[in-house]
Scaffold this active site. Structure first.
Site, PDB file in Angstrom:
ATOM      1  N   GLU A  32       0.838  -1.202   0.000  1.00  0.00           N
ATOM      2  CA  GLU A  32       0.000   0.000   0.000  1.00  0.00           C
ATOM      3  C   GLU A  32       0.873   1.252   0.000  1.00  0.00           C
ATOM      4  O   GLU A  32       1.868   1.319   0.731  1.00  0.00           O
ATOM      5  CB  GLU A  32      -0.891  -0.040   1.245  1.00  0.00           C
ATOM      6  CG  GLU A  32      -2.299   0.381   1.024  1.00  0.00           C
ATOM      7  CD  GLU A  32      -3.066  -0.503   0.052  1.00  0.00           C
ATOM      8  OE1 GLU A  32      -3.073  -0.184  -1.156  1.00  0.00           O
ATOM      9  OE2 GLU A  32      -3.657  -1.493   0.497  1.00  0.00           O
ATOM     10  N   ASP A  35       3.039   2.177  -4.809  1.00  0.00           N
ATOM     11  CA  ASP A  35       3.034   2.272  -6.285  1.00  0.00           C
ATOM     12  C   ASP A  35       3.642   3.584  -6.792  1.00  0.00           C
ATOM     13  O   ASP A  35       4.440   3.582  -7.730  1.00  0.00           O
ATOM     14  CB  ASP A  35       1.637   2.012  -6.886  1.00  0.00           C
ATOM     15  CG  ASP A  35       0.533   2.945  -6.426  1.00  0.00           C
ATOM     16  OD1 ASP A  35       0.759   3.759  -5.495  1.00  0.00           O
ATOM     17  OD2 ASP A  35      -0.574   2.865  -7.002  1.00  0.00           O
ATOM     18  N   ALA A 120     -15.796   2.614  -1.195  1.00  0.00           N
ATOM     19  CA  ALA A 120     -15.310   1.495  -0.378  1.00  0.00           C
ATOM     20  C   ALA A 120     -13.824   1.253  -0.582  1.00  0.00           C
ATOM     21  O   ALA A 120     -13.241   0.359   0.015  1.00  0.00           O
ATOM     22  CB  ALA A 120     -16.096   0.225  -0.715  1.00  0.00           C
ATOM     23  N   GLY A 121     -13.202   2.043  -1.462  1.00  0.00           N
ATOM     24  CA  GLY A 121     -11.784   1.822  -1.742  1.00  0.00           C
ATOM     25  C   GLY A 121     -11.570   0.677  -2.715  1.00  0.00           C
ATOM     26  O   GLY A 121     -10.525   0.035  -2.721  1.00  0.00           O
ATOM     27  N   LEU A 122     -12.579   0.407  -3.557  1.00  0.00           N
ATOM     28  CA  LEU A 122     -12.448  -0.684  -4.529  1.00  0.00           C
ATOM     29  C   LEU A 122     -12.196  -0.139  -5.934  1.00  0.00           C
ATOM     30  O   LEU A 122     -12.328  -0.844  -6.918  1.00  0.00           O
ATOM     31  CB  LEU A 122     -13.712  -1.554  -4.509  1.00  0.00           C
ATOM     32  CG  LEU A 122     -13.950  -2.268  -3.178  1.00  0.00           C
ATOM     33  CD1 LEU A 122     -15.279  -3.005  -3.188  1.00  0.00           C
ATOM     34  CD2 LEU A 122     -12.813  -3.252  -2.897  1.00  0.00           C
ATOM     35  N   SER A 125     -13.564   4.429  -9.488  1.00  0.00           N
ATOM     36  CA  SER A 125     -13.191   5.500 -10.426  1.00  0.00           C
ATOM     37  C   SER A 125     -12.166   5.007 -11.446  1.00  0.00           C
ATOM     38  O   SER A 125     -12.256   5.340 -12.623  1.00  0.00           O
ATOM     39  CB  SER A 125     -12.702   6.749  -9.690  1.00  0.00           C
ATOM     40  OG  SER A 125     -11.584   6.455  -8.902  1.00  0.00           O
ATOM     41  N   GLU A 157      -6.941  10.901 -13.513  1.00  0.00           N
ATOM     42  CA  GLU A 157      -7.103  11.038 -12.058  1.00  0.00           C
ATOM     43  C   GLU A 157      -6.247  12.201 -11.532  1.00  0.00           C
ATOM     44  O   GLU A 157      -6.703  13.014 -10.737  1.00  0.00           O
ATOM     45  CB  GLU A 157      -6.664   9.719 -11.415  1.00  0.00           C
ATOM     46  CG  GLU A 157      -7.045   9.544  -9.986  1.00  0.00           C
ATOM     47  CD  GLU A 157      -8.353   8.777  -9.843  1.00  0.00           C
ATOM     48  OE1 GLU A 157      -9.016   9.002  -8.842  1.00  0.00           O
ATOM     49  OE2 GLU A 157      -8.713   7.966 -10.729  1.00  0.00           O
ATOM     50  N   ASP A 169      -4.262   0.904  -9.467  1.00  0.00           N
ATOM     51  CA  ASP A 169      -5.693   0.638  -9.663  1.00  0.00           C
ATOM     52  C   ASP A 169      -6.014   0.435 -11.150  1.00  0.00           C
ATOM     53  O   ASP A 169      -6.718  -0.501 -11.523  1.00  0.00           O
ATOM     54  CB  ASP A 169      -6.535   1.808  -9.126  1.00  0.00           C
ATOM     55  CG  ASP A 169      -6.214   2.122  -7.668  1.00  0.00           C
ATOM     56  OD1 ASP A 169      -5.554   1.305  -7.016  1.00  0.00           O
ATOM     57  OD2 ASP A 169      -6.623   3.201  -7.201  1.00  0.00           O
ATOM     58  N   TYR A 219      -3.456  12.152   0.938  1.00  0.00           N
ATOM     59  CA  TYR A 219      -2.810  11.268  -0.043  1.00  0.00           C
ATOM     60  C   TYR A 219      -1.711  12.032  -0.788  1.00  0.00           C
ATOM     61  O   TYR A 219      -0.562  11.592  -0.870  1.00  0.00           O
ATOM     62  CB  TYR A 219      -3.862  10.745  -1.031  1.00  0.00           C
ATOM     63  CG  TYR A 219      -3.316   9.736  -2.015  1.00  0.00           C
ATOM     64  CD1 TYR A 219      -3.411   8.377  -1.769  1.00  0.00           C
ATOM     65  CD2 TYR A 219      -2.676  10.152  -3.188  1.00  0.00           C
ATOM     66  CE1 TYR A 219      -2.891   7.451  -2.663  1.00  0.00           C
ATOM     67  CE2 TYR A 219      -2.154   9.236  -4.084  1.00  0.00           C
ATOM     68  CZ  TYR A 219      -2.269   7.887  -3.818  1.00  0.00           C
ATOM     69  OH  TYR A 219      -1.741   6.982  -4.711  1.00  0.00           O
TER      70      TYR A 219
HETATM   71  C1  GLA Z   1      -5.204   4.602  -4.027  1.00  0.00           C
HETATM   72  C2  GLA Z   1      -4.409   5.017  -5.268  1.00  0.00           C
HETATM   73  C3  GLA Z   1      -3.395   3.949  -5.641  1.00  0.00           C
HETATM   74  C4  GLA Z   1      -2.529   3.552  -4.452  1.00  0.00           C
HETATM   75  C5  GLA Z   1      -3.398   3.284  -3.213  1.00  0.00           C
HETATM   76  C6  GLA Z   1      -2.564   3.088  -1.972  1.00  0.00           C
HETATM   77  O1  GLA Z   1      -5.986   3.480  -4.309  1.00  0.00           O
HETATM   78  O2  GLA Z   1      -5.277   5.239  -6.346  1.00  0.00           O
HETATM   79  O3  GLA Z   1      -2.593   4.395  -6.713  1.00  0.00           O
HETATM   80  O4  GLA Z   1      -1.548   4.521  -4.185  1.00  0.00           O
HETATM   81  O5  GLA Z   1      -4.322   4.326  -2.955  1.00  0.00           O
HETATM   82  O6  GLA Z   1      -1.793   1.957  -2.086  1.00  0.00           O
END
Ligand code: GLA
Length: 382
Positions: A32, A35, A120-122, A125, A157, A169, A219
């Site tokens: 996490e 990337d 939900a962080g899935l 987008s 993005e 993602d 972020y």
């Molecule tokens: C989001 C970002 C990804 C990654 C994660 C954290 O999902 O879109 O690029 O940085 O957070 O791992």
């Protein structure tokens, strides 16, 4: 909303002449915030998707209907659009980024909907970006490959949604394969598939149903801190282009030259990269226990060193640890969204009950659970 519904809606608006595309959301087993530091990640595409029906239109008009938001958006692809709703920034950004690459699509009309739970962080987008990037590339014969299209989504993005995300993602949305996790080197984009063979265990997501508002600013700030750390170290070490090139020893030698917070952020990233590599070994040797341990360690780092967790996520991971499940951690950018849990298949019901009760006692609502099924990457549905 389902593929059938999207077809029906498109047909009732514009007739039967269209093409259909689908692009999935993703989970991430481990790796996490690595990337955008040119490190390693281990995502998988899921079997929940954005479905997009699309046909070319005369001239330079784009018309997009979001069935989930029940909202129509129209813009001219040759000019700057103002005042678009949040969801429309993703397809609009894709159009603009394609144009920047000299890959101008023509006008089009599209209807889309999906079944990826939002917030939900899935990566719903990223799925939307991938679906549009693939569809426009195919429809107008633009000739970009899936690597280039994933980057187009990432840039949409950055430049239109304002989040300086990494490539994970969008890559997972394009390159996912059913029953596999991808070990992705975010520097070279070399990737390898590992069977998601969990020896009597399953993955279960627990969604906090919260998204704290500082998520995107925090972020971008984390990313900036990592870049600052790499730049300071790189001044004396020309081979260092990103944290990927920094060993734990090299970082340590900069303890007094880096801002304390920047130091701790860098430490987390370097440790997380090595946890991804260790997870590959654990998966190869079939050790669910080791994989789970690494997930707990990842969470601890995200919570204490990277500071992107929140009380809701921490409570779910604490409950998981108390319950004795193999592994659990927050997943994605943080400040809300889901935890990913690795647990014995027969234990899921009991865990859900316990976690629901304890979580509700503290936060007033239960988490929402999703069984994870992996799926294939973005494609045209023929
Ligand atoms: C989001 C970002 C990804 C990654 C994660 C954290 O999902 O879109 O690029 O940085 O957070 O791992």
């Amino acid at each position: 909303m389902s593929e059938i519904k999207v077809r029906e809606l498109f047909e009732s608006k514009y007739g039967k002449d269209y093409r259909m595309f689908a692009a999935p959301g993703r989970i991430n087993l481990i790796g996490e915030h690595t990337d955008y530091n040119e490190g390693f990640v281990m995502p998988a595409a899921i079997d929940k998707r954005i479905y997009l029906a699309i046909s070319p239109a005369e001239g330079s008009k784009a018309g997009i209907y979001s069935a989930d938001y029940n909202e129509d958006v129209n813009f001219d692809i040759g000019s700057e659009a103002m005042g678009l709703p949040q969801w429309a920034l993703y397809p609009y950004g894709v159009v603009k980024e394609l144009q920047k690459q000299g890959l101008g699509p023509g006008g089009f009309r599209a209807v889309f909907a999906g079944d990826i739970p939002g917030g939900a962080g899935l990566s719903s987008s990223a799925a939307l970006e991938s679906a549009f990037a693939l569809a426009l590339n195919t429809l107008f014969d633009l000739g970009a490959d899936n690597f280039a299209l994933a980057k187009i989504g990432q840039m949409a993005e950055h430049n239109y949604a304002g989040v300086k995300c990494g490539i994970m993602d969008q890559f997972a949305s394009f390159f996912g394969m059913k029953d596999k996790v991808i070990k992705l080197d975010c520097r070279s984009l070399e990737h390898e598939y590992f069977p998601l063979d969990l020896d009597g265990h399953q993955l279960l997501l627990a969604d906090t149903r919260v998204k704290h508002s500082l998520a995107s600013s925090a972020y971008n700030q984390r990313r900036q801190q990592c870049e600052e750390g790499a730049a300071v170290i790189g001044k004396d070490n020309p081979g260092v282009k990103s944290l990927r090139d920094v060993s734990p020893e090299l970082l340590q030698s900069f303890r007094d030259n880096l801002d304390q917070e920047v130091y701790t952020r860098c430490e987390y990233v370097i440790e997380e990269n090595s946890r991804v590599l260790a997870t590959c070994q654990a998966l190869e040797s079939g050790s669910v226990e080791k994989t789970g341990e690494l997930m707990y360690q990842s969470h601890k780092g995200l919570r204490e060193k990277y500071e992107v967790s929140c009380r809701e996520l921490d409570l779910l991971v604490d409950i998981a640890a108390e319950f004795g499940i193999a592994g659990a951690r927050m997943m994605g950018g943080g400040f809300g969204g889901c935890t990913i849990n690795l647990l014995r298949s027969g234990k899921a019901g009991e865990f859900r009950e316990k976690a629901s009760e304890e979580f509700r006692n503290v936060f007033g609502h239960p988490p929402v659970f999703y069984n994870v099924s992996t799926g294939d990457g973005a494609k045209e549905i023929l």
